[in-house]
Design a protein around this motif. Structure first.
Motif, PDB file in Angstrom:
ATOM      1  N   PRO A 133       0.779  -1.078  -0.063  1.00 32.34           N
ATOM      2  CA  PRO A 133       0.111  -0.173  -0.101  1.00 32.34           C
ATOM      3  C   PRO A 133       0.886   1.092   0.067  1.00 32.34           C
ATOM      4  CG  PRO A 133       0.158  -1.099   2.164  1.00 32.34           C
ATOM      5  CD  PRO A 133       0.958  -1.966   1.312  1.00 32.34           C
ATOM      6  N   ARG A 134       0.316   2.261  -0.494  1.00 28.75           N
ATOM      7  CA  ARG A 134       0.813   3.562  -0.476  1.00 28.75           C
ATOM      8  C   ARG A 134      -0.199   4.771   0.069  1.00 28.75           C
ATOM      9  NH1 ARG A 134       2.586   5.545  -6.448  1.00 28.75           N
ATOM     10  NH2 ARG A 134       0.764   4.480  -6.874  1.00 28.75           N
ATOM     11  N   PRO A 135       0.196   5.735   0.611  1.00 27.70           N
ATOM     12  CA  PRO A 135      -0.856   6.787   1.347  1.00 27.70           C
ATOM     13  C   PRO A 135      -1.901   7.407   0.093  1.00 27.70           C
ATOM     14  CG  PRO A 135       1.327   7.295   1.995  1.00 27.70           C
ATOM     15  CD  PRO A 135       1.698   6.228   0.951  1.00 27.70           C
ATOM     16  N   ALA A 136      -3.111   7.166   0.553  1.00 25.49           N
ATOM     17  CA  ALA A 136      -4.237   7.856  -0.568  1.00 25.49           C
ATOM     18  C   ALA A 136      -3.718   9.293  -0.791  1.00 25.49           C
ATOM     19  CB  ALA A 136      -5.355   7.759   0.397  1.00 25.49           C
ATOM     20  N   VAL A 137      -3.999   9.685  -1.969  1.00 25.32           N
ATOM     21  CA  VAL A 137      -3.789  11.130  -2.459  1.00 25.32           C
ATOM     22  C   VAL A 137      -4.744  11.955  -1.662  1.00 25.32           C
ATOM     23  CG1 VAL A 137      -3.858  12.655  -4.206  1.00 25.32           C
ATOM     24  CG2 VAL A 137      -3.352  10.232  -4.773  1.00 25.32           C
ATOM     25  N   PHE A 138      -5.991  11.764  -1.165  1.00 23.53           N
ATOM     26  CA  PHE A 138      -6.633  12.602  -0.574  1.00 23.53           C
ATOM     27  C   PHE A 138      -7.219  11.958   0.801  1.00 23.53           C
ATOM     28  CE2 PHE A 138      -7.838  14.329  -4.880  1.00 23.53           C
ATOM     29  CZ  PHE A 138      -7.222  15.599  -4.654  1.00 23.53           C
TER      30      PHE A 138
END
Length: 848
Positions: A133-138
């Motif tokens: 996983p990567r951080p969500a944009v918003f």
């Protein structure tokens, strides 16, 4: 010094053909896959027929016995100058056929998913998680990739195989877990293989856990994060990054410093890490006198486990397959050279997954390895008389890697890192202990947390040196030099790099210079003067003059390319620009950068070429998302100039097609350009790399503003309600700037938007960075919305000569009163914003 063995280049043509074929068949033209397969098969048949015909004709013409004919044919084949060429052609055609066939099969398997993505319907997806996983944009949550196995649309389930990027709140499912979810898919353009994107409202639970091997590696990765959590900031980020490629805790400033100094390979697990692991294991096997078969099996087992631990990213796959080819040769008693092993691995991977040709990680990994194989040795031999062999090799390795990767990196980040070679030279000694100790800490972490933390602390000493080197060199004034982006900039750097490498490797009069470098200048001048008078040295003089001319041309190219980006010419665009309000006169055209030569464009200004010239000036060659907030002429009139010579991936338009004539003209232009178009709806969102976008409101038909609320004057002077049907968009840039574009919303539309934001978004949008003021700064501004957004910068797109009185003093005072710095295009020209260390900077520029 002994001469180097010749490099085996026989697979190079086949690799280049495989790359070119994979790039083409994974592009927008899906039919190219079948065409490539057909061309490859037909080409192979023709070559085979030609060779067979040549053999039969030789038999008919020769009256000798069969034995003599065979011997003659063999001797001719062995000595024929075209035999190698024929073999290259056959292999290249075979690669073309294989890549085309592989892509054709995969595209057929993806077809149900592609059809579902284009329908805009709610779909149910089942598959396994295929990325970390990567951080969500918003907002909170994360985004990760789902490898689908089935898609259900309107109750009908179909088997499919494709990649979908999912954004979801809550804790993400584990790598390899089976999940099921539902959402509306958004089609993606050609890229790294992701076919569509979707967002879901709640956490995605696991239907089935990952396999036993993946569960074990997930436990190792999680335990490593836990035991390194008490360490220093750099160790918390770098030790997991060096060991298993987990950069989730790497601080932004250190990440930027490593990018500036080309040290990102430290945390991008690839060939270097494989080499360290394999070399360590091989040394242990040699010390224990392990037989060759057992040694090969041990290395293969560890390599597979390492791939599972660090996850099969493109660069990891390249390193693993190259290692596999080498192990196969070792097992057969025929150790393979580096370049053939790399070529065989690249071809195999491109046949299995043609989308790797569009992965920067895979291309950079192949380029770096090829650069080391082809250039490191010759450069080291050339530098050895000056520096000695150890230092020569230490300098040659980063130099060769930078020379090979530099042109590709220009497509990602258009700047030349001048400090990359010395930074890599100083950081290299710490990479081996950091990797080995980090892996030891990983293996110990689940069962012995205390000792694992101690080993991780020791690894942190090594990564601390790497972090110090990165930050020190990145802080230098000329750590990197701006360079033109796009294909042109990449080709220019490749040409300049090639010339410099040739000059360094050139053999001739300079051979003895290292021993007499103090006398080099006078000797060269004296030799040149005497050569003019001697006929036998005139060729040498011409050679020197040509080299001097090439060097001068390269220097001129650097100056010409860098001058606009360094602000040495008026109207220069900063190299790190993030947002631009184009000077298009009385109209709107906003651009948010998504890459070196790409951006999101909101509106295209009035009729004429102003918006197109602005995009040319900014270097935008591809529009990842085109938003037409509404169909008034001052927002859509410049569409032909924007579409001309540019690729537009997707267009979002207002759901209210008024005025009808202008809406129809815009749709015709978009259809003629082959641009997918859909009406915007509140909640639509997506991302382009690290840049995310979200539709906040879309007026009539979007559920934000009712027809009744617009009818009472919301349409403004135009009277067609189009203003309050404007698409309002939020974009978050790669540097973290929040940008909100309000189109031409009138006061009722702005108030309705605020109610929607307060109900759905809460305080997430309170206090943004940049707002494109609604309706060119007209009097119809919502004080409540301005106070809620409270932007740091308010952009006003307005013409010098307009009869509307825009912007009004009331609008300017309103935004100034909430703490905004107001920037007007009629005073600034094209207003370009940069984000440097959290501070927003402004550059006023205009196209020439």
């Amino acid at each position: 010094m002994s001469a180097a063995a010749p490099v085996d280049l026989r697979l190079v043509p086949a690799v280049l053909v495989a790359f070119a074929a994979a790039w083409c068949v994974t592009g927008p033209a899906r039919g190219w896959a079948g065409a490539a397969a057909v061309v490859g098969v037909v080409g192979l048949a023709l070559v085979g027929f030609a060779l067979a015909s040549r053999t039969w004709i030789a038999r008919l013409r020769s009256p000798r016995s069969r034995t003599a004919r065979v011997a003659t044919a063999r001797s001719r084949t062995a000595g024929a100058p075209g035999a190698g060429t024929v073999a290259h052609v056959v292999l290249a055609l075979a690669c073309l056929a294989a890549v085309g066939t592989g892509a054709h099969v995969q595209l057929a398997r993806q077809e149900p998913l592609a059809a579902a993505a284009g329908s805009g319907a709610l779909v149910h997806l089942t598959g396994r998680v295929a990325s970390e996983p990567r951080p969500a944009v918003f907002g909170p949550g994360s985004r990760w990739v789902l490898a689908t196995s089935s898609v259900t649309v309107r109750g009908a389930a179909t088997g499919t195989a494709g990649l979908v990027e999912v954004t979801a709140p809550g804790d993400p499912p584990r790598y390899g877990a089976l999940v099921a979810l539902r959402g509306v898919l958004r089609v993606e353009g050609p890229g790294d293989g992701v076919l569509a994107r979707t967002s879901v409202d709640g956490p995605v639970p696991e239907r089935a856990p990952p396999g036993a091997a993946l569960r074990a590696t997930d436990r190792l990765r999680s335990a490593l994060l836990q035991v390194t959590d008490p360490l220093s900031e750099q160790a918390r980020g770098l030790v997991p990054g060096v060991a298993v490629g987990d950069t989730s805790r790497l601080s932004p400033d250190l990440d930027e410093a490593m990018r500036t100094t080309s040290l990102t390979h430290v945390t991008a697990v690839s060939g270097g890490h494989f080499a360290i692991v394999v070399a360590t294991l091989t040394a242990l096997c040699a010390a224990l006198r392990v037989p060759r078969v057992v040694r090969v099996l041990a290395v293969a087992t560890v390599a597979v486990g390492f791939v599972l631990l660090v996850r099969p990213e493109p660069s990891v796959l390249r390193a693993a397959w190259t290692c596999a080819v080498g192990l196969l040769g070792l097992a057969l008693g025929r150790p393979s050279a580096g370049l053939p092993a790399l070529g065989a691995a690249a071809i195999a991977l491109l046949v299995v997954d043609p989308w790797l040709a569009r992965s920067y990680g895979f291309v950079l990994s192949c380029a770096a390895t090829a650069g080391l194989v082809l250039l490191a040795g010759p450069l080291a031999r050339r530098l050895a008389p000056w520096t000695g062999r150890p230092l020569a090799f230490a300098l040659a390795v980063p130099w060769a890697a930078q020379a090979a990767c530099g042109p590709v990196l220009m497509l990602l980040d258009p700047r030349v890192p001048l400090t990359s070679v010395p930074a890599n030279l100083l950081a290299a000694p710490a990479l081996v202990p950091a990797t080995v100790l980090g892996l030891v800490a990983t293996l110990l972490a689940p069962w012995a947390p205390g000792p694992a933390t101690a080993v991780g602390w020791c690894a942190g000493l090594a990564t601390g040196w790497i972090a110090m080197v990165a930050r020190w060199f990145a802080a230098l004034p000329w750590a990197s030099v701006p360079w033109p982006g796009g294909i042109g900039g990449a080709l220019a750097l490749a040409l300049l790099t090639g010339v410099s490498v040739v000059l360094v490797l050139r053999r001739g009069p300079a051979e003895g210079w290292p021993r007499r470098w103090k006398e080099a200048g006078p000797r060269v001048v004296d030799r040149a003067c005497r050569a003019v008078r001697r006929r036998r040295d005139r060729r040498q003089v011409v050679h020197l003059l040509l080299l001097a001319g090439a060097g001068a041309a390269g220097l001129a190219l650097i100056v010409a390319a860098a001058a606009p980006r360094l602000g040495l010419v008026p109207g220069a665009v900063p190299d790190d620009w993030q947002v631009a309000a184009c000077d298009v006169g009385q109209g709107d055209a906003l651009v948010v950068r998504t890459g070196p030569a790409s951006g999101i464009v909101v509106d295209v200004g009035p009729e004429g070429g102003a918006a197109g010239r602005c995009l040319d000036h900014l270097g935008v060659e591809r529009v990842d998302l085109l938003v037409l907030s509404h169909f008034h002429a001052d927002h859509v009139g410049g569409l032909p100039a924007v579409l001309r010579g540019r690729t537009v991936t997707e267009a979002l338009v207002s759901p209210l097609e008024a005025p009808a004539g202008q809406a129809e003209a815009a749709h015709v232009a978009l259809d003629d350009a082959g641009v997918p178009v859909r009406a915007a709806s509140p909640g639509d969102q997506g991302s382009v790399g690290d840049v995310g976008w979200q539709v906040l409101g879309s007026g009539v038909g979007g559920g934000v503003i009712s027809a009744a609320s617009v009818g009472g004057g919301g349409g403004g002077a135009e009277g067609d309600r189009a203003n309050d049907a404007s698409v309002s968009l939020r974009v978050r840039t790669a540097s973290g700037l929040d940008v909100v574009a309000l189109g031409d919303l009138e006061e009722p539309g702005q108030d309705a938007l605020l109610r929607s934001l307060a109900a759905v978004q809460g305080s997430d949008l309170a206090g943004v960075d940049v707002v494109k003021m609604a309706h060119h700064g007209s009097r119809a501004q919502s004080a409540a919305l301005a106070g809620f957004l409270a932007p740091r910068v308010a952009l006003v797109s307005v013409g010098v000569d307009n009869t509307y009185g825009h912007p009004t003093r009331d609008a300017l005072d309103l935004y100034a009163g909430v703490g905004s710095a107001v920037v007007r295009t009629d005073e600034c020209g094209t207003a370009v914003l940069v984000d440097r260390g959290g501070e927003i900077g402004l550059a006023c520029t205009s196209p020439s």
